[in-house]
Design a protein around this motif. Structure first.
Motif, mmCIF file in Angstrom:
data_model
loop_
_atom_site.group_PDB
_atom_site.id
_atom_site.type_symbol
_atom_site.label_atom_id
_atom_site.label_comp_id
_atom_site.label_asym_id
_atom_site.label_seq_id
_atom_site.Cartn_x
_atom_site.Cartn_y
_atom_site.Cartn_z
ATOM 1 N N PRO A 103 1.300 -1.063 17.797
ATOM 2 C CA PRO A 103 -0.064 -0.949 17.310
ATOM 3 C C PRO A 103 -0.090 -0.329 15.910
ATOM 4 O O PRO A 103 0.808 0.403 15.513
ATOM 5 C CB PRO A 103 -0.732 -0.040 18.326
ATOM 6 N N ALA A 104 -1.131 -0.660 15.193
ATOM 7 C CA ALA A 104 -1.275 -0.127 13.842
ATOM 8 C C ALA A 104 -1.505 1.362 13.912
ATOM 9 O O ALA A 104 -2.172 1.859 14.811
ATOM 10 C CB ALA A 104 -2.432 -0.809 13.134
ATOM 11 N N PRO A 105 -0.970 2.129 12.973
ATOM 12 C CA PRO A 105 -1.193 3.583 13.002
ATOM 13 C C PRO A 105 -2.679 3.892 12.755
ATOM 14 O O PRO A 105 -3.345 3.217 11.984
ATOM 15 C CB PRO A 105 -0.317 4.098 11.878
ATOM 16 N N THR A 106 -3.135 4.894 13.445
ATOM 17 C CA THR A 106 -4.561 5.242 13.307
ATOM 18 C C THR A 106 -4.798 6.132 12.109
ATOM 19 O O THR A 106 -5.854 6.084 11.511
ATOM 20 C CB THR A 106 -5.055 5.955 14.585
ATOM 21 N N GLN A 107 -3.844 6.988 11.752
ATOM 22 C CA GLN A 107 -3.991 7.848 10.576
ATOM 23 C C GLN A 107 -2.746 7.696 9.717
ATOM 24 O O GLN A 107 -1.654 8.022 10.145
ATOM 25 C CB GLN A 107 -4.161 9.305 10.972
ATOM 26 N N SER A 108 -2.944 7.192 8.571
ATOM 27 C CA SER A 108 -1.797 7.056 7.690
ATOM 28 C C SER A 108 -2.105 7.796 6.383
ATOM 29 O O SER A 108 -3.250 7.879 5.947
ATOM 30 C CB SER A 108 -1.495 5.592 7.399
ATOM 31 N N THR A 109 -1.085 8.331 5.835
ATOM 32 C CA THR A 109 -1.276 9.048 4.566
ATOM 33 C C THR A 109 -0.840 8.168 3.437
ATOM 34 O O THR A 109 0.243 7.561 3.455
ATOM 35 C CB THR A 109 -0.461 10.356 4.576
ATOM 36 N N ALA A 110 -1.665 8.062 2.464
ATOM 37 C CA ALA A 110 -1.337 7.253 1.303
ATOM 38 C C ALA A 110 -0.509 8.103 0.338
ATOM 39 O O ALA A 110 -0.639 9.336 0.277
ATOM 40 C CB ALA A 110 -2.622 6.802 0.611
ATOM 41 N N PRO A 111 0.372 7.454 -0.372
ATOM 42 C CA PRO A 111 1.154 8.236 -1.342
ATOM 43 C C PRO A 111 0.248 8.825 -2.423
ATOM 44 O O PRO A 111 -0.766 8.241 -2.790
ATOM 45 C CB PRO A 111 2.125 7.213 -1.915
ATOM 46 N N GLY A 112 0.580 9.975 -2.860
ATOM 47 C CA GLY A 112 -0.233 10.687 -3.874
ATOM 48 C C GLY A 112 -0.135 10.024 -5.240
ATOM 49 O O GLY A 112 0.762 9.236 -5.493
ATOM 50 N N PRO A 113 -1.040 10.408 -6.118
ATOM 51 C CA PRO A 113 -1.016 9.812 -7.462
ATOM 52 C C PRO A 113 0.129 10.298 -8.316
ATOM 53 O O PRO A 113 0.792 11.185 -8.268
ATOM 54 C CB PRO A 113 -2.333 10.222 -8.077
#
Length: 66
Positions: free
Chosen positions: A56-66
């Motif tokens: 299943p797709a992750p429910t909370q994912s962290t995007a890489p920072g700028p």
């Protein structure tokens, strides 16, 4: 002792049996067919099968920072 043989007319010969044996055979055959169909259904579709499904797709994912 001589037995006399009863001669039936065509109309008398076509009359149904008072014991309804044909009906009993029909009902018995129908019950056997239903039981066989249920057994085949249970064999092919009733068992729990392991199917490969994607994770299943992750429910909370962290995007890489700028």
């Amino acid at each position: 002792m001589q037995r006399t043989q009863e001669v039936l007319t065509p109309t008398e010969a076509r009359q149904s049996s008072p014991r309804r044996l044909n009906f009993r055979v029909l009902v018995g055959s129908l019950l056997i067919a239903v039981v066989a169909a249920m057994a085949l259904y249970a064999v092919f579709y009733g068992g729990s099968t392991l199917m490969s499904t994607p994770d299943p797709a992750p429910t909370q994912s962290t995007a890489p920072g700028p």
